[in-house]
Design a protein around this motif. Structure first.
Motif, PDB file in Angstrom:
ATOM      1  N   GLU A 154      -2.579  10.089   8.014  1.00 13.03           N
ATOM      2  CA  GLU A 154      -3.686   8.941   8.127  1.00 13.03           C
ATOM      3  C   GLU A 154      -3.120   7.582   7.130  1.00 13.03           C
ATOM      4  OE1 GLU A 154      -7.637  10.182   7.451  1.00 13.03           O
ATOM      5  OE2 GLU A 154      -7.823   8.213   6.161  1.00 13.03           O
ATOM      6  N   THR A 155      -2.566   8.023   5.997  1.00 15.40           N
ATOM      7  CA  THR A 155      -2.237   6.798   5.077  1.00 15.40           C
ATOM      8  C   THR A 155      -0.878   6.097   5.909  1.00 15.40           C
ATOM      9  OG1 THR A 155      -2.931   8.006   3.667  1.00 15.40           O
ATOM     10  CG2 THR A 155      -1.808   5.963   2.924  1.00 15.40           C
ATOM     11  N   VAL A 156      -0.081   7.047   6.620  1.00 18.02           N
ATOM     12  CA  VAL A 156       1.090   6.291   7.173  1.00 18.02           C
ATOM     13  C   VAL A 156       0.665   5.436   8.332  1.00 18.02           C
ATOM     14  CG1 VAL A 156       3.052   6.949   8.563  1.00 18.02           C
ATOM     15  CG2 VAL A 156       2.755   8.585   6.501  1.00 18.02           C
ATOM     16  N   ARG A 157      -0.167   5.938   9.165  1.00 19.53           N
ATOM     17  CA  ARG A 157      -0.745   4.977  10.103  1.00 19.53           C
ATOM     18  C   ARG A 157      -1.348   3.707   9.497  1.00 19.53           C
ATOM     19  NH1 ARG A 157      -0.338   7.365  15.161  1.00 19.53           N
ATOM     20  NH2 ARG A 157      -0.686   9.541  15.124  1.00 19.53           N
ATOM     21  N   ASN A 158      -2.068   3.471   8.477  1.00 23.86           N
ATOM     22  CA  ASN A 158      -2.510   2.611   7.939  1.00 23.86           C
ATOM     23  C   ASN A 158      -1.246   1.501   7.539  1.00 23.86           C
ATOM     24  OD1 ASN A 158      -4.475   0.384   6.933  1.00 23.86           O
ATOM     25  ND2 ASN A 158      -3.912   1.107   4.946  1.00 23.86           N
ATOM     26  N   ARG A 159      -0.274   2.196   6.852  1.00 28.76           N
ATOM     27  CA  ARG A 159       1.016   1.656   6.150  1.00 28.76           C
ATOM     28  C   ARG A 159       1.544   0.842   7.469  1.00 28.76           C
ATOM     29  NH1 ARG A 159       3.713   6.104   3.454  1.00 28.76           N
ATOM     30  NH2 ARG A 159       5.510   4.855   3.257  1.00 28.76           N
ATOM     31  N   LEU A 160       1.535   1.482   8.553  1.00 26.80           N
ATOM     32  CA  LEU A 160       2.348   0.933   9.751  1.00 26.80           C
ATOM     33  C   LEU A 160       1.409  -0.297  10.168  1.00 26.80           C
ATOM     34  CD1 LEU A 160       3.618   4.094  11.777  1.00 26.80           C
ATOM     35  CD2 LEU A 160       4.952   2.429  10.823  1.00 26.80           C
ATOM     36  N   GLU A 161       0.268  -0.191  10.245  1.00 25.98           N
ATOM     37  CA  GLU A 161      -0.506  -1.526  10.459  1.00 25.98           C
ATOM     38  C   GLU A 161      -0.172  -2.478   9.792  1.00 25.98           C
ATOM     39  OE1 GLU A 161      -4.566  -0.895  11.397  1.00 25.98           O
ATOM     40  OE2 GLU A 161      -4.235   0.838  12.542  1.00 25.98           O
ATOM     41  N   VAL A 162      -0.408  -2.301   8.149  1.00 29.01           N
ATOM     42  CA  VAL A 162      -0.115  -3.237   7.354  1.00 29.01           C
ATOM     43  C   VAL A 162       1.319  -3.866   7.686  1.00 29.01           C
ATOM     44  CG1 VAL A 162       0.492  -3.717   4.757  1.00 29.01           C
ATOM     45  CG2 VAL A 162      -1.413  -2.186   5.523  1.00 29.01           C
ATOM     46  N   TYR A 163       2.195  -2.939   7.794  1.00 29.34           N
ATOM     47  CA  TYR A 163       3.598  -3.685   7.980  1.00 29.34           C
ATOM     48  C   TYR A 163       3.603  -4.438   9.352  1.00 29.34           C
ATOM     49  CZ  TYR A 163       8.178  -3.982   9.828  1.00 29.34           C
ATOM     50  OH  TYR A 163       9.778  -4.721  10.232  1.00 29.34           O
ATOM     51  N   LEU A 164       2.888  -4.035  10.371  1.00 30.10           N
ATOM     52  CA  LEU A 164       2.874  -5.024  11.636  1.00 30.10           C
ATOM     53  C   LEU A 164       2.336  -6.464  11.116  1.00 30.10           C
ATOM     54  CD1 LEU A 164       1.972  -2.712  14.655  1.00 30.10           C
ATOM     55  CD2 LEU A 164       4.140  -3.993  14.069  1.00 30.10           C
ATOM     56  N   GLU A 165       1.251  -6.394  10.701  1.00 34.44           N
ATOM     57  CA  GLU A 165       0.416  -7.572  10.357  1.00 34.44           C
ATOM     58  C   GLU A 165       1.142  -8.397   9.395  1.00 34.44           C
ATOM     59  OE1 GLU A 165      -3.598  -7.323   8.613  1.00 34.44           O
ATOM     60  OE2 GLU A 165      -3.896  -6.422  10.601  1.00 34.44           O
ATOM     61  N   GLN A 166       1.503  -7.926   8.117  1.00 31.54           N
ATOM     62  CA  GLN A 166       1.924  -8.702   6.911  1.00 31.54           C
ATOM     63  C   GLN A 166       3.555  -8.832   6.851  1.00 31.54           C
ATOM     64  OE1 GLN A 166      -0.354  -8.188   3.513  1.00 31.54           O
ATOM     65  NE2 GLN A 166      -1.527  -6.935   4.570  1.00 31.54           N
ATOM     66  N   THR A 167       4.368  -7.745   7.040  1.00 33.99           N
ATOM     67  CA  THR A 167       5.703  -7.697   6.921  1.00 33.99           C
ATOM     68  C   THR A 167       6.649  -8.284   8.325  1.00 33.99           C
ATOM     69  OG1 THR A 167       5.475  -5.872   5.384  1.00 33.99           O
ATOM     70  CG2 THR A 167       7.602  -6.339   5.755  1.00 33.99           C
ATOM     71  N   GLY A 168       6.039  -7.787   9.324  1.00 37.06           N
ATOM     72  CA  GLY A 168       6.617  -8.408  10.494  1.00 37.06           C
ATOM     73  C   GLY A 168       7.023  -9.484  10.784  1.00 37.06           C
ATOM     74  N   PRO A 169       6.099 -10.598  10.251  1.00 37.23           N
ATOM     75  CA  PRO A 169       6.645 -12.127  10.427  1.00 37.23           C
ATOM     76  C   PRO A 169       7.825 -12.305   9.838  1.00 37.23           C
ATOM     77  CG  PRO A 169       3.996 -11.843  10.270  1.00 37.23           C
ATOM     78  CD  PRO A 169       4.965 -10.369   9.922  1.00 37.23           C
TER      79      PRO A 169
END
Ligand code: ADP
Ligand code: ADP
Ligand code: ZN
Length: 217
Positions: A166-181
Motif C-alpha cells: 500500500e505504501t509502495v503504491r503511494n510512493r509511486l504516485e508521489v514519484y509521478l506527481e513530484q519527481t517525474g517532472p
C-alpha cells in the motif's frame, strides 16, 4: 564528478549507486538511508522525518536541504558523488543547482533508470535490507548467500516499513506527481542520460559503468 541517479522507487538506484561508488571511488549520497538511520537512532532529524517516511510522502524540502548540504560538504564528497534519491522535486533541483555553485562544484550528468511501473511493485515489496549496514537484497532477484543473513556484515535482513504494497503504491504516485517532472527539467539542460533498468542488476551495471565512469575518466 557529481551525478544524480533518478528513477522511481525500486528502479535500482541504491543498488547501482553502491556498485558504482565502489568501482569509481565516489561518495554514495543516499538520502533515504540517512533518514532511516536518523529514525533508528531517534535523532531530531529522525523524529521530524519519521511520519513522512512511514507514509511514503516526501520529507519537507527545508529539512532535506540541510541534510544534503551537510553531506555534500563532507570531505569524501569533494572529488565526486552519486546522488541517490535527491533531488525529488523541482524545488530540490533548483536548490541543488545553487548549492553546487556555492561549493564550486557542478553536475556532470543525470542518469534516469527507466523501469516499467508493472515491475516496480515486485521489486519494492521483495526488497530486504540489512538491519546492520543497510545493504540491499531481494527475495527473488538478489539473494544473500545464507538465508536472511547479510553477506557484508552478518546482520539480519528485514523489510522496510514503507515497502508494504500500500505504501509502495503511494510512493509511486508521489514519484509521478513530484519527481517525474525532473526528467524534462534535466533533459532541457542537456544533462539527462537514459538507461533501460528492466534488465538484470549486472547488465544495468555494465551500461552505467561505461556511461558514468569511463566517459569521465
Ligand atoms: P531504489 O533505490 O531505486 O529504490 P533498489 O536499488 O533498492 O532501488 O532496488 C529495489 C529492489 O530491487 C531491491 O530489492 C534490489 O535488490 C532489486 N533490484 C535492483 N535492481 C534490480 C534489477 N536490475 N533487476 C531485478 N531486481 C533489482
Ligand atoms: P526509494 O528510492 O525506494 O523510494 P529512498 O530510500 O530513496 O527509497 O527513500 C525513502 C523515503 O525517504 C521516501 O519515500 C521519502 O519519504 C524519504 N526521502 C528520501 N529522499 C527524499 C528527498 N530527496 N526528499 C524528501 N523525502 C525523501
Ligand atoms: Zn549488513
Amino acid at each position: 564528478m557529481h551525478i544524480v541517479l533518478l528513477g522511481p522507487p525500486g528502479a535500482g538506484k541504491g543498488t547501482q549507486a553502491e556498485m558504482l561508488s565502489e568501482a569509481g571511488d565516489l561518495a554514495h549520497v543516499a538520502v533515504g538511508e540517512i533518514l532511516r538511520q536518523a529514525i533508528r537512532e531517534k535523532t531530531d532529524l529522525g523524529i521530524e522525518a519519521e511520519m513522512y517516511v512511514e507514509q511514503g510522502e516526501l520529507v519537507p524540502d527545508e529539512i532535506i536541504a540541510g541534510v544534503i548540504e551537510e553531506r555534500l560538504r563532507a570531505d569524501d564528497a569533494q572529488k565526486g558523488a552519486l546522488l541517490d534519491g535527491f533531488p525529488r522535486n523541482l524545488t530540490q533541483a533548483e536548490f541543488l543547482d545553487q548549492l553546487l555553485k556555492k561549493l564550486g562544484l557542478s553536475l556532470d550528468a543525470v542518469v534516469y533508470i527507466d523501469v516499467p511501473f508493472a515491475a516496480l511493485i515486485r521489486r519494492s515489496t521483495g526488497r530486504r535490507i540489512c538491519s546492520g549496514c543497510g545493504r540491499v537484497y531481494h527475495v527473488e532477484f538478489n539473494l544473500p548467500q545464507r538465508d536472511n543473513v547479510c553477506d557484508e556484515c552478518g546482520g539480519e535482513l528485514i523489510q522496510r516499513e514503507d515497502d508494504r504494497e500500500e505504501t509502495v503504491r503511494n510512493r509511486l504516485e508521489v514519484y509521478l506527481e513530484q519527481t517525474g517532472p525532473l526528467v524534462d527539467y534535466y533533459d532541457e539542460r542537456g544533462l539527462l542520460r537514459r538507461v533501460d533498468g528492466d534488465q538484470s542488476i549486472d547488465e544495468v551495471f555494465q551500461v552505467l559503468k561505461t556511461m558514468v565512469l569511463e566517459s569521465h575518466s
